[in-house]
Write an enzyme that holds these catalytic residues in place. Structure first.
Site, short mmCIF file in Angstrom:
data_model
loop_
_atom_site.label_atom_id
_atom_site.label_comp_id
_atom_site.label_asym_id
_atom_site.label_seq_id
_atom_site.Cartn_x
_atom_site.Cartn_y
_atom_site.Cartn_z
N ARG A 55 0.84 -1.20 0.00
CA ARG A 55 0.00 0.00 0.00
C ARG A 55 0.87 1.25 0.00
NH1 ARG A 55 -4.81 1.19 -1.53
NH2 ARG A 55 -5.27 -0.93 -0.82
N SER B 216 -2.15 -3.90 8.83
CA SER B 216 -3.09 -4.99 8.59
C SER B 216 -3.46 -5.04 7.11
CB SER B 216 -4.31 -4.87 9.49
OG SER B 216 -5.09 -6.05 9.44
N HIS C 180 -5.34 -3.43 4.78
CA HIS C 180 -5.20 -2.34 3.82
C HIS C 180 -3.74 -2.04 3.54
CE1 HIS C 180 -5.92 1.84 2.20
NE2 HIS C 180 -6.85 1.14 1.57
N CYS C 181 -2.90 -2.16 4.56
CA CYS C 181 -1.48 -1.87 4.40
C CYS C 181 -0.78 -2.85 3.46
CB CYS C 181 -0.79 -1.93 5.76
SG CYS C 181 -1.42 -0.76 6.98
N VAL C 182 -1.28 -4.08 3.34
CA VAL C 182 -0.58 -5.10 2.55
C VAL C 182 -1.22 -5.32 1.18
CG1 VAL C 182 0.24 -6.26 4.62
CG2 VAL C 182 -1.89 -7.06 3.53
#
Length: 354
Positions: A101, A337, A339-341
């Site tokens: 992201r 979590s 959204h970050c990945v």
């Protein structure tokens, strides 16, 4: 650290050519992820992290194709075994970590055409190794044969939240750090984001969660669920340091408006009740770090009493999408979590510039 005092957007910018960044809920061609590979980076939790990653990837692949970056032969083999039968295409790419992201490209669209922006990435102000991850947008552009823009500005995708109607949210605690773009003001950020992502109004909140190594990414606390609805994290424990920060953000959001001067609909989303500690202190678990895909929303769960409440809050905000809770207790050890990945590639024909 990059001194940005003398840099400015140059034509033709995406905005000048009619490109804008679409909202996450717009149709996707695929989701891009990077497979976790370094046990030290995960503080000894790599096996559990890979188990949770596999569940996330398999869930996404039920709804849309997955493009998966793998950094070595062991990662390729491990991913292949865990994801057998899923709609996943693997790519051998040197990587430092998994937070695509932030280090991946940001896609923009013009009608049915898709292009991308290659912003600089420096691991949230030089906190970790990043040089391999900074090359990921160029790899994606080559793979797609996409004409694109290479910019000198450090920017992470998790620092922005867009509504698809010209408005974006961010935090001062993140974007205005000198370790990203020394000397770049809030007004100059607005100019860059207007020129390259089509953002007409940039709205600023104060800060994010305690001990968030991103310096307070917006995608861990406050998200759009449609053009006019914002879901924002609240902490119900007055003794918790997050309580006052989230309350200030909530008050600020209630005074903000869209491009037509209309207030947004604000929905409160509880943070997990339990305080989680990791190898480097307090962890930043949050339900706001959900990922919106074609027909689904993946919501992190932590074995917390508020897990079910979070799903109850979010489900009616996504009519027509399956809201799915998935375990992220191990992934949060790395500081982020779902959204970050993940990084969505919008549906459409890739623009080659020809």
């Amino acid at each position: 650290m990059r001194n940005m005092q003398h840099f400015s957007p140059t034509d033709p910018t995406p905005q000048a050519l009619g490109f804008v960044m679409p909202p996450e809920w717009a149709p996707h061609a695929a989701t891009w992820l990077s497979w976790p590979a370094d046990n030290d980076l995960w503080f000894g939790h790599l096996e559990a992290v890979r188990t949770e990653f596999a569940a996330l990837v398999r869930t996404i692949a039920r709804f849309e194709p997955v493009q998966l970056l793998v950094r070595d032969a062991e990662s390729r083999q491990d991913a292949a075994e865990r994801l057998s039968g899923a709609d996943v295409t693997s790519h051998d790419v040197p990587l430092n970590d998994v937070w695509i992201r932030d280090n991946g490209p940001l896609f923009v669209t013009r009608g049915s055409e898709v292009s991308l922006i290659n912003w600089r990435f420096n691991a949230w102000g030089g906190k970790f190794e990043w040089h391999e991850d900074d090359q990921v947008p160029e790899y994606v552009a080559r793979t797609l044969d996409a004409a694109h823009w290479d910019l000198p500005v450090v920017l992470e995708g998790g620092a922005l939240e867009l509504n698809g109607a010209g408005v974006a949210l961010t935090t001062r605690s993140c974007l205005l750090t000198d370790t990203r773009n020394l000397g770049l003001s809030a007004e100059q950020y607005a100019d860059w984001l207007r020129a390259y992502l089509g953002i007409d109004r940039l709205l600023w909140l104060g800060a994010g969660l305690e001990n968030d190594h991103t310096d307070g990414h917006i995608d861990t606390i406050t998200r759009f669920t449609d053009e006019r609805t914002i879901v924002t994290s609240v902490d119900e424990d007055p003794s918790d340091p997050n309580h006052a920060v989230m309350a200030a953000n909530l008050a600020a959001l209630r005074g903000m408006t869209d491009l037509d001067g209309q207030p947004f609909r604000i929905v409160e989303l509880p943070l997990p009740v339990r305080r989680l500690e990791g190898a480097e202190g307090r962890l930043p678990p949050t339900y706001a770090n959900f990922y919106i895909g074609n027909g689904f929303v993946a919501v992190p769960q932590y074995g917390d009493p508020n897990d079910a409440r979070a799903l109850e809050v979010l489900t009616p905000l996504f009519p027509g999408r399956e809201v799915i809770g998935l375990n992220s207790r191990a992934i949060i050890e790395g500081g982020g979590s779902f959204h970050c990945v993940t990084q969505q590639q919008p549906a459409g024909t890739v623009w080659t510039g020809r």
